[in-house]
Write a protein that holds these residues in place. Structure first.
Motif, PDB file in Angstrom:
ATOM      1  N   ASP A 376      -8.030  10.615  50.107  1.00 19.35           N
ATOM      2  CA  ASP A 376      -7.233  10.859  51.184  1.00 19.35           C
ATOM      3  C   ASP A 376      -5.671  10.854  50.674  1.00 19.35           C
ATOM      4  N   ARG A 377      -5.240  10.547  49.658  1.00 19.34           N
ATOM      5  CA  ARG A 377      -3.812  10.543  49.347  1.00 19.34           C
ATOM      6  C   ARG A 377      -3.449  12.067  49.008  1.00 19.34           C
ATOM      7  N   LEU A 378      -4.520  12.961  48.690  1.00 18.34           N
ATOM      8  CA  LEU A 378      -4.081  14.379  48.625  1.00 18.34           C
ATOM      9  C   LEU A 378      -3.336  15.007  49.644  1.00 18.34           C
ATOM     10  N   ARG A 379      -3.783  14.640  51.043  1.00 14.23           N
ATOM     11  CA  ARG A 379      -3.136  15.089  51.842  1.00 14.23           C
ATOM     12  C   ARG A 379      -1.591  14.915  52.399  1.00 14.23           C
ATOM     13  N   ALA A 380      -1.266  13.649  51.679  1.00 14.70           N
ATOM     14  CA  ALA A 380       0.203  13.251  51.534  1.00 14.70           C
ATOM     15  C   ALA A 380       0.939  14.235  50.573  1.00 14.70           C
ATOM     16  N   LEU A 381       0.269  14.735  49.805  1.00 13.63           N
ATOM     17  CA  LEU A 381       1.323  15.490  48.745  1.00 13.63           C
ATOM     18  C   LEU A 381       1.459  16.881  48.890  1.00 13.63           C
ATOM     19  N   ASN A 382       2.754  17.522  48.836  1.00 13.52           N
ATOM     20  CA  ASN A 382       3.053  18.617  48.785  1.00 13.52           C
ATOM     21  C   ASN A 382       4.227  18.975  47.918  1.00 13.52           C
ATOM     22  N   GLY A 383       4.452  20.326  47.744  1.00 19.11           N
ATOM     23  CA  GLY A 383       5.851  20.760  46.968  1.00 19.11           C
ATOM     24  C   GLY A 383       5.652  20.304  45.601  1.00 19.11           C
ATOM     25  N   THR A 384       6.888  19.753  45.151  1.00 16.35           N
ATOM     26  CA  THR A 384       7.146  19.705  43.577  1.00 16.35           C
ATOM     27  C   THR A 384       6.324  18.304  43.174  1.00 16.35           C
ATOM     28  N   LYS A 385       6.165  17.198  44.238  1.00 20.35           N
ATOM     29  CA  LYS A 385       5.422  16.265  43.864  1.00 20.35           C
ATOM     30  C   LYS A 385       4.110  16.430  43.530  1.00 20.35           C
ATOM     31  N   LEU A 386       3.537  17.430  44.317  1.00 20.19           N
ATOM     32  CA  LEU A 386       2.009  17.905  44.320  1.00 20.19           C
ATOM     33  C   LEU A 386       1.727  18.655  42.842  1.00 20.19           C
ATOM     34  N   VAL A 387       2.894  19.642  42.550  1.00 21.89           N
ATOM     35  CA  VAL A 387       2.595  20.479  41.348  1.00 21.89           C
ATOM     36  C   VAL A 387       2.712  19.530  40.239  1.00 21.89           C
ATOM     37  N   LYS A 388       3.626  18.359  40.070  1.00 23.26           N
ATOM     38  CA  LYS A 388       3.604  17.359  39.057  1.00 23.26           C
ATOM     39  C   LYS A 388       2.578  16.517  38.651  1.00 23.26           C
ATOM     40  N   SER A 389       1.838  15.981  40.019  1.00 23.31           N
ATOM     41  CA  SER A 389       0.562  15.508  39.996  1.00 23.31           C
ATOM     42  C   SER A 389      -0.465  16.257  39.478  1.00 23.31           C
ATOM     43  N   TRP A 390      -0.724  17.409  40.014  1.00 25.97           N
ATOM     44  CA  TRP A 390      -1.856  18.248  39.599  1.00 25.97           C
ATOM     45  C   TRP A 390      -1.755  18.719  37.769  1.00 25.97           C
ATOM     46  N   THR A 391      -0.494  18.902  37.583  1.00 21.87           N
ATOM     47  CA  THR A 391      -0.026  19.341  36.022  1.00 21.87           C
ATOM     48  C   THR A 391      -0.777  18.066  35.282  1.00 21.87           C
ATOM     49  N   GLY A 392      -0.143  16.586  35.511  1.00 25.29           N
ATOM     50  CA  GLY A 392      -0.442  15.740  35.079  1.00 25.29           C
ATOM     51  C   GLY A 392      -1.991  15.568  34.745  1.00 25.29           C
ATOM     52  N   PHE A 393      -2.738  15.601  35.936  1.00 22.39           N
ATOM     53  CA  PHE A 393      -4.094  15.490  36.056  1.00 22.39           C
ATOM     54  C   PHE A 393      -4.935  16.600  35.154  1.00 22.39           C
ATOM     55  N   CYS A 394      -4.436  17.794  34.990  1.00 25.72           N
ATOM     56  CA  CYS A 394      -5.114  18.705  34.161  1.00 25.72           C
ATOM     57  C   CYS A 394      -4.737  18.189  32.694  1.00 25.72           C
ATOM     58  N   GLN A 395      -3.698  17.709  32.322  1.00 26.43           N
ATOM     59  CA  GLN A 395      -3.307  17.342  30.874  1.00 26.43           C
ATOM     60  C   GLN A 395      -4.284  16.044  30.746  1.00 26.43           C
ATOM     61  N   ALA A 396      -4.310  15.204  31.728  1.00 27.36           N
ATOM     62  CA  ALA A 396      -5.288  13.904  31.154  1.00 27.36           C
ATOM     63  C   ALA A 396      -6.527  14.381  31.017  1.00 27.36           C
ATOM     64  N   TYR A 397      -7.078  15.322  32.080  1.00 31.35           N
ATOM     65  CA  TYR A 397      -8.542  15.811  32.028  1.00 31.35           C
ATOM     66  C   TYR A 397      -8.809  16.514  30.518  1.00 31.35           C
ATOM     67  N   ALA A 398      -7.949  17.322  30.171  1.00 28.75           N
ATOM     68  CA  ALA A 398      -8.243  17.824  28.917  1.00 28.75           C
ATOM     69  C   ALA A 398      -8.117  16.930  27.599  1.00 28.75           C
ATOM     70  N   ALA A 399      -7.084  16.000  27.825  1.00 29.84           N
ATOM     71  CA  ALA A 399      -6.966  14.966  26.708  1.00 29.84           C
ATOM     72  C   ALA A 399      -8.063  14.090  26.536  1.00 29.84           C
ATOM     73  N   ARG A 400      -8.804  13.700  27.852  1.00 25.05           N
ATOM     74  CA  ARG A 400      -9.771  12.852  27.760  1.00 25.05           C
ATOM     75  C   ARG A 400     -11.080  13.424  27.216  1.00 25.05           C
ATOM     76  N   ARG A 401     -11.281  14.762  27.591  1.00 26.85           N
ATOM     77  CA  ARG A 401     -12.537  15.486  27.134  1.00 26.85           C
ATOM     78  C   ARG A 401     -12.632  16.557  25.892  1.00 26.85           C
ATOM     79  N   GLY A 402     -11.348  16.702  25.357  1.00 24.63           N
ATOM     80  CA  GLY A 402     -11.475  17.643  24.462  1.00 24.63           C
ATOM     81  C   GLY A 402     -11.264  18.989  24.782  1.00 24.63           C
ATOM     82  N   ARG A 403     -11.978  19.723  23.693  1.00 22.61           N
ATOM     83  CA  ARG A 403     -12.016  21.202  24.002  1.00 22.61           C
ATOM     84  C   ARG A 403     -13.580  21.422  24.703  1.00 22.61           C
ATOM     85  N   PRO A 404     -13.725  22.086  25.544  1.00 20.48           N
ATOM     86  CA  PRO A 404     -15.153  22.581  26.255  1.00 20.48           C
ATOM     87  C   PRO A 404     -16.069  23.130  25.082  1.00 20.48           C
TER      88      PRO A 404
END
Length: 404
Positions: A376-404
């Motif tokens: 539900d927290r995703l509904r509260a995010l927009n704009g720059t905060k959302l972009v930073k959050s999404w970017t950080g998640f993508c980086q963490a996702y790739a860092a945890r799993r390595g290359r596909p």
């Protein structure tokens, strides 16, 4: 938080040819500069450079060097003069005397790298980073001035040849209160996207990397308490990753230390972004207090309030003080929210971010994991905060799993 452009890289360094084409570090620095954000790239060769025994940079001088690299951007390897306003250095201080001291400290400090002699034998090369600098002499009452500087040929060569880079956040760099935390932060940012995001070295290498003089903290218990624990506390609060260390012993003596750098997940990334935007006063108290809940962190990261609405749309109140159901969903005011469908045909920035920072994983796979994590927290995010959050998640996702 933007943290790199080539997640498939294993971080290995390679020498470039002797032509005028810069390495990957300068190409990334140029791209980050074009975005005009808080992130900038410091060449890995400069992160790895050692201090000559008995020398190190103070926190203020280390910050100034970071701002110089940020300002020079993708042109840091060029034999040209770079310029910066004094107001960008002072950070609220009225006087400029500290800038003079910092510039002179940068001129005096010597660095060392492994090199080869004219006979092809292993050698240590010592040099300074700043070749010359000019500081404007302001007239009385002037509010601003400029400095300009040139990097030495040895520094430019290191910068040009660097194929690795650490993407740093300006607000984090300026927020550190320990020079050892800043050095360890740079070391972690250089390694966070490698397959083995670790650094290991003996006590001599550790002191050289962090700039710890040999005569201080001779006992490792002191070094642990005064340097490592304090640096970890600041990094865990301000960086896009956390740090842990392991002590390797021979008998009772610590002979080596291994640092492990771990990317933060999306909720912790939100808390870090929120902390960057809070005043530095009270930061230590917040760091030493109980860890905030994820809900509180998300609430801190809510976008700023919109312009006052007409009276007829004002939020109603109830006698019981309970929150009306309509108030649970913030007004969008046309702000960009995270898409609910596939990113395959998405026209906003989210597909591009997933492609750049997702390590080659399927964009929709990352998006579904992000939606599940945020809830539900995703509904509260927009704009720059959302972009930073999404970017950080993508980086963490790739860092945890390595290359596909």
């Amino acid at each position: 938080m933007v943290q790199g452009f080539d997640p498939d890289s294993d971080g290995s360094a390679a020498l470039v040819s002797e032509d005028d084409e810069p390495g990957r570090a300068m190409r990334v620095a140029h791209a980050l500069r074009a975005r005009e954000g808080d992130e900038f790239a410091k060449p890995g060769n400069l992160v790895e450079v050692r201090f000559v025994k008995g020398q190190s940079l103070s926190l203020t001088a280390a910050r100034l060097l970071a701002l110089m690299i940020l300002t020079a951007g993708g042109d840091a390897w060029q034999p040209i003069a770079h310029k910066m306003r004094k107001a960008d250095i002072r950070r609220g201080h009225k006087g400029n005397e500290r800038i003079t001291d910092m510039l002179e400290e940068l001129h005096r400090t010597l660095f060392a790298v492994d090199d080869l002699s004219w006979r092809g034998r292993k050698a240590t090369k010592r040099f300074s980073l700043i070749q010359s600098s000019r500081e404007e002499l302001e007239e009385e009452g002037a509010e601003s001035g400029w400095i300009e500087w040139e990097f030495t040929p040895d520094a430019r060569r290191l910068i040009r040849e660097s194929e690795t880079y650490a993407v740093l956040n300006r607000q984090a760099v300026l927020g550190f209160r320990s020079v050892y935390a800043l050095r360890l932060y740079e070391m972690g940012a250089l390694r966070i996207h490698r397959r083995q995001s670790t650094w290991r070295g003996d006590m001599t290498a550790l002191r050289a990397a962090l700039g710890i003089a040999p005569e201080i903290y001779s006992d490792f218990a002191q070094l642990r308490r005064k340097v490592l624990e304090r640096a970890k506390a600041e990094i865990d609060q301000l960086a896009h990753f956390t740090v842990e260390w392991r002590e390797i012993r021979r008998g009772r003596a610590v002979i080596e230390v291994e640092f492990q750098f771990v990317a933060k997940d999306a909720p912790d990334q939100l808390a870090t972004v929120a902390e960057h935007e809070r005043h530095t006063v009270g930061r230590r108290a917040r760091r030493e207090d109980a860890v905030e809940s994820l809900v509180e962190a998300a609430e801190v990261a809510l976008p700023s309030a919109p312009s006052p609405a007409p009276a007829r749309t004002a939020r109603p109140t109830t006698s019981s003080g309970s929150k009306p159901a309509a108030a649970a969903k913030p007004a969008t005011n046309g702000a960009v929210h995270f898409p609910t469908g596939s990113l395959m045909y998405e026209r906003g920035p989210f597909a591009d971010i997933a492609r750049q920072h997702g390590g080659g994983w399927d964009k929709d796979l990352i998006a579904n994991a992000y939606r599940e994590q945020m809830g539900d927290r995703l509904r509260a995010l927009n704009g720059t905060k959302l972009v930073k959050s999404w970017t950080g998640f993508c980086q963490a996702y790739a860092a945890r799993r390595g290359r596909p």
